[in-house]
Design a protein around this motif. Structure first.
Motif, PDB file in Angstrom:
ATOM      1  N   GLY A 262     -29.432 -12.512  28.292  1.00 51.73           N
ATOM      2  CA  GLY A 262     -28.184 -13.249  28.181  1.00 51.73           C
ATOM      3  C   GLY A 262     -26.976 -12.347  28.143  1.00 51.73           C
ATOM      4  N   THR A 263     -25.913 -12.840  27.482  1.00 50.68           N
ATOM      5  CA  THR A 263     -24.633 -12.148  27.413  1.00 50.68           C
ATOM      6  C   THR A 263     -24.108 -12.183  25.985  1.00 50.68           C
ATOM      7  N   LEU A 264     -23.520 -11.081  25.566  1.00 50.64           N
ATOM      8  CA  LEU A 264     -22.870 -10.969  24.272  1.00 50.64           C
ATOM      9  C   LEU A 264     -21.384 -10.806  24.549  1.00 50.64           C
ATOM     10  N   THR A 265     -20.525 -11.658  23.963  1.00 51.49           N
ATOM     11  CA  THR A 265     -19.092 -11.586  24.237  1.00 51.49           C
ATOM     12  C   THR A 265     -18.290 -11.519  22.955  1.00 51.49           C
ATOM     13  N   ASP A 266     -17.111 -10.882  23.050  1.00 55.85           N
ATOM     14  CA  ASP A 266     -16.211 -10.764  21.914  1.00 55.85           C
ATOM     15  C   ASP A 266     -14.840 -10.327  22.426  1.00 55.85           C
ATOM     16  N   VAL A 267     -13.848 -10.469  21.568  1.00 57.24           N
ATOM     17  CA  VAL A 267     -12.518  -9.933  21.830  1.00 57.24           C
ATOM     18  C   VAL A 267     -12.237  -8.942  20.702  1.00 57.24           C
ATOM     19  N   VAL A 268     -11.999  -7.673  21.056  1.00 56.14           N
ATOM     20  CA  VAL A 268     -11.729  -6.627  20.074  1.00 56.14           C
ATOM     21  C   VAL A 268     -10.337  -6.081  20.341  1.00 56.14           C
TER      22      VAL A 268
END
Length: 77
Positions: free
Chosen positions: A52-58
């Motif tokens: 799958g995919t791991l997403t974030d805003v840093v």
């Protein structure tokens, strides 16, 4: 490496699901940063290889990373 995020999103393609992972800082991590994120979902109890995919805003920058587990092969003697 600790990041400044309270949660990150995990999207798994098979079985299809989304899981929100919440920050659980290790001892010594501070200033709202964490390198450990934890979440639960009933489909995570299935023994299989996940992808799958791991997403974030840093710090205002969106990040996404693909991942895929590989089958563990036993060693016969």
């Amino acid at each position: 490496m600790p990041i400044d995020a309270e949660e990150i999103e995990l999207s798994i393609t098979a079985p299809e699901m989304q899981v929100v992972l919440r920050a659980v800082p290790h001892e010594g991590e501070s200033d709202g940063k964490a390198s450990r994120f934890v979440g639960t979902h009933e489909k995570l109890g299935i023994a299989q290889e996940y992808a799958g995919t791991l997403t974030d805003v840093v710090a205002g920058t969106p990040y996404a990373g693909e991942f895929a587990e590989e089958a563990h092969v036993g060693h016969g003697h």
